[in-house]
Design an enzyme around this catalytic site. Structure first.
Site, PDB file in Angstrom:
ATOM      1  N   CYS A   1      -5.099  -1.099  -6.183  1.00 25.33           N
ATOM      2  CA  CYS A   1      -4.469  -1.219  -4.862  1.00 25.33           C
ATOM      3  C   CYS A   1      -5.473  -0.846  -3.774  1.00 25.33           C
ATOM      4  CB  CYS A   1      -3.249  -0.305  -4.766  1.00 25.33           C
ATOM      5  SG  CYS A   1      -1.856  -0.838  -5.773  1.00 25.33           S
TER       6      CYS A   1
ATOM      7  N   HIS B   1      -1.276  -0.084   0.750  1.00 26.37           N
ATOM      8  CA  HIS B   1      -0.318   0.999   0.977  1.00 26.37           C
ATOM      9  C   HIS B   1      -0.987   2.210   1.616  1.00 26.37           C
ATOM     10  CE1 HIS B   1      -1.691   3.427  -2.485  1.00 26.37           C
ATOM     11  NE2 HIS B   1      -1.728   2.306  -3.194  1.00 26.37           N
TER      12      HIS B   1
END
Length: 197
Positions: A168, A152
């Site tokens: 992440c 992301h």
């Protein structure tokens, strides 16, 4: 006697500060996620973390994403022994992982619902945050398999090249938008902790 008392008082005050410092640091919020902070688009990445085409030897097919946690780089394999290399932020110690997954979903300006484990570690986080410039997921998100992890964007470009996330992989917003446009749902993603020899 007065000097002795003064020295003793100074020593005890110093010891109090010394002993309370670790507790104070433990209570500080994780600086990796700052909901509401709008990314500074003028922030200049160090050349090491800027997007570039590099020579890259691999047996993986063009179109495959390879994440190298140790190097803090994400590679999008291209034909002819090359790859587009992006600088990334990765999971801090204890939150790194490896495996083989696929991109199962893609979203522009995604909403963010921190998982319960993250809320437990960082109770100051919102339970839900709508997508937008102040959202820690940034401009785009690509969801990895059935995990809670994503590739992301970020509202903290200064964290690229660091180990700060909860697992992440984050890119600056321009880079994540570029990658997002290049890869479809179903793209193979290989996550490695150690460089391949």
């Amino acid at each position: 006697m007065t000097d002795f008392r003064r020295l003793t008082g100074t020593f005890l005050a110093a010891m109090g500060l010394f002993l309370s410092a670790p507790q104070a640091f433990a209570q500080q919020p994780d600086r990796g996620d700052e909901p509401g902070l709008v990314a500074d688009d003028s922030y200049q990445l160090d050349p090491e973390w800027q997007k570039q085409v590099v020579y890259f030897r691999t047996t993986e097919a063009p179109g495959t994403i390879i994440v190298s946690t140790a190097e803090r780089h994400l590679y999008l394999v291209q034909p002819g022994g090359r790859a587009i290399r992006y600088g990334i932020g990765v999971g801090r110690d204890g939150f790194q992982w490896q495996g083989l997954v696929t991109i199962t979903n893609k979203k522009e300006w995604p909403d963010w619902t921190p998982p319960p484990e993250m809320i437990q570690r960082q109770p100051y986080l919102p339970r839900f945050m709508a997508g937008g410039p102040g959202n820690p997921l940034g401009a785009r998100a690509m969801y990895l398999g059935t995990t809670v992890y994503r590739i992301h964007g970020t509202n903290r470009p200064d964290t690229i090249g660091t180990k700060v996330s909860s697992g992440c992989f984050r890119l600056v917003n321009n880079d994540v938008a570029d990658l997002y446009d290049r890869v479809p749902v179903g793209t193979k993603v290989v996550i490695r902790q150690k460089p391949e020899l």
